[in-house]
Design an enzyme around this catalytic site. Sequence first.
Site, PDB file in Angstrom:
ATOM      1  N   HIS A  50       0.834  -1.195   0.000  1.00  0.00           N
ATOM      2  CA  HIS A  50       0.000   0.000   0.000  1.00  0.00           C
ATOM      3  C   HIS A  50       0.874   1.252   0.000  1.00  0.00           C
ATOM      4  O   HIS A  50       2.084   1.209   0.207  1.00  0.00           O
ATOM      5  CB  HIS A  50      -0.929  -0.017   1.215  1.00  0.00           C
ATOM      6  CG  HIS A  50      -2.002  -1.053   1.131  1.00  0.00           C
ATOM      7  ND1 HIS A  50      -2.996  -1.190   2.069  1.00  0.00           N
ATOM      8  CD2 HIS A  50      -2.238  -2.025   0.201  1.00  0.00           C
ATOM      9  CE1 HIS A  50      -3.813  -2.180   1.727  1.00  0.00           C
ATOM     10  NE2 HIS A  50      -3.358  -2.709   0.604  1.00  0.00           N
ATOM     11  N   GLU A  52       1.213   3.718   2.087  1.00  0.00           N
ATOM     12  CA  GLU A  52       1.940   4.028   3.319  1.00  0.00           C
ATOM     13  C   GLU A  52       3.258   3.267   3.399  1.00  0.00           C
ATOM     14  O   GLU A  52       4.294   3.813   3.818  1.00  0.00           O
ATOM     15  CB  GLU A  52       1.081   3.681   4.549  1.00  0.00           C
ATOM     16  CG  GLU A  52      -0.199   4.476   4.658  1.00  0.00           C
ATOM     17  CD  GLU A  52      -1.400   3.766   4.064  1.00  0.00           C
ATOM     18  OE1 GLU A  52      -2.476   3.808   4.668  1.00  0.00           O
ATOM     19  OE2 GLU A  52      -1.254   3.167   2.965  1.00  0.00           O
ATOM     20  N   ARG A 206      -5.712   3.485 -27.642  1.00  0.00           N
ATOM     21  CA  ARG A 206      -4.685   3.656 -28.664  1.00  0.00           C
ATOM     22  C   ARG A 206      -3.946   4.995 -28.563  1.00  0.00           C
ATOM     23  O   ARG A 206      -2.738   5.033 -28.637  1.00  0.00           O
ATOM     24  CB  ARG A 206      -5.320   3.515 -30.062  1.00  0.00           C
ATOM     25  CG  ARG A 206      -5.906   2.128 -30.302  1.00  0.00           C
ATOM     26  CD  ARG A 206      -6.417   1.982 -31.729  1.00  0.00           C
ATOM     27  NE  ARG A 206      -7.524   2.873 -32.028  1.00  0.00           N
ATOM     28  CZ  ARG A 206      -8.784   2.649 -31.674  1.00  0.00           C
ATOM     29  NH1 ARG A 206      -9.095   1.576 -30.971  1.00  0.00           N
ATOM     30  NH2 ARG A 206      -9.741   3.498 -32.019  1.00  0.00           N
ATOM     31  N   HIS A 291     -27.920   2.823 -23.640  1.00  0.00           N
ATOM     32  CA  HIS A 291     -27.973   4.028 -22.813  1.00  0.00           C
ATOM     33  C   HIS A 291     -29.367   4.184 -22.200  1.00  0.00           C
ATOM     34  O   HIS A 291     -29.499   4.538 -21.015  1.00  0.00           O
ATOM     35  CB  HIS A 291     -27.639   5.268 -23.647  1.00  0.00           C
ATOM     36  CG  HIS A 291     -26.171   5.460 -23.882  1.00  0.00           C
ATOM     37  ND1 HIS A 291     -25.226   5.279 -22.892  1.00  0.00           N
ATOM     38  CD2 HIS A 291     -25.480   5.832 -24.988  1.00  0.00           C
ATOM     39  CE1 HIS A 291     -24.024   5.526 -23.378  1.00  0.00           C
ATOM     40  NE2 HIS A 291     -24.150   5.856 -24.655  1.00  0.00           N
TER      41      HIS A 291
END
Length: 363
Positions: A50, A52, A206, A291
């Site tokens: 991680h 940290e 691309r 959609h």
Amino acid sequence: MQDIQWMKLALKLAKKGIGRTHPNPRVGAVVVKDGVLVGKGWHQCAGEAHAEVHALNDAGEQAKGATIYVTLEPCSGFGRTPPCTQAILNAGIQRVVFASADPNPAMAAGEAVLKQHGLDVSGGVLSHEADALNRPFFHYLNTKRAYVIAKAAISLDGKLATRQHHSQWITGKQSRQHVHHLRATCDAIMVGAGTLRDDNPSLTVRDARLRGTPPLRVIIATHSPEFRDNYQILSSEAPSIMYVHANSPDDAPWQQAGVTIVQVNNLQAALEDLAERGCLQVLVEGGGTLHASLFEQELADELVLYQAPVLIGGINAVNLWHGLGIAHMSEAVRLLDVKRQKLGVDMMIRGRLSYHHETNLNT
């Protein structure tokens, strides 16, 4: 002011993980001692150290008595790596400043653990910016499905394609290049069977730098469409998956060509399956019927439109929302936190979708 300055740097580092960390969050960290930067790091890939840990390793012995700034509350539980709270304690850090609280119940309570060991801990610094960076991750924890960005290239009159389903190209080169940068930030790119048939898209990145693995190419279909060996999604550039409502003998040639076939009952189930596969951010590129399903089922979370200064016209042209639509303006789906960017002669419009709101009908 110094806390904000250092957290901004940590956020900048966290953004390096876009396109690489899912299903883990994007996190950055810096170690500061006596007002001087002594260590920095970010979460680079799921399953690896991680942010940290990278920052503490970079700081070395200078971490003792220092402050660490982290864009997400340090984890306190064991996952594929040990808890970061223990790494912070082992390093001798005296103060911890974080931005977002960790909503993951398996990893949360890092603040409490560190305070129990006598550390000075502050949270919420630039939390709005940090929350936005990890919106797909937080969304998955709350809904168990992928975060959906609906994207479309449209004319001034809101058309995706002509009456003969011709759409290449509505927008200009700069808009199309911008799309590839957007694709590079996503874990999967989805289209419907009609778009596959009419446009034969490659669904690859691309014209932009790809930081991680190529996005998964996704097809949504009622049943497997007629197989054609010239479909670009059959290339080896990226893996491909097709979600169908029912399996059929037509699946066989697709499977033989390397496309994974998964049966699901609905669009929601497909988005849940994608999240389980680590695809937390999905870019849906159409067409109009797909959609419409996303809008009407309230499954699209964000909208990116590339609007070109052209008119297509015609009642039989393909609309952005090629479905039932709404009956009353009070039901209109609205965009929040709207951003606009000029791309050549086109205009990019982006915002989060709001399905439930109060409308003042007197204004």
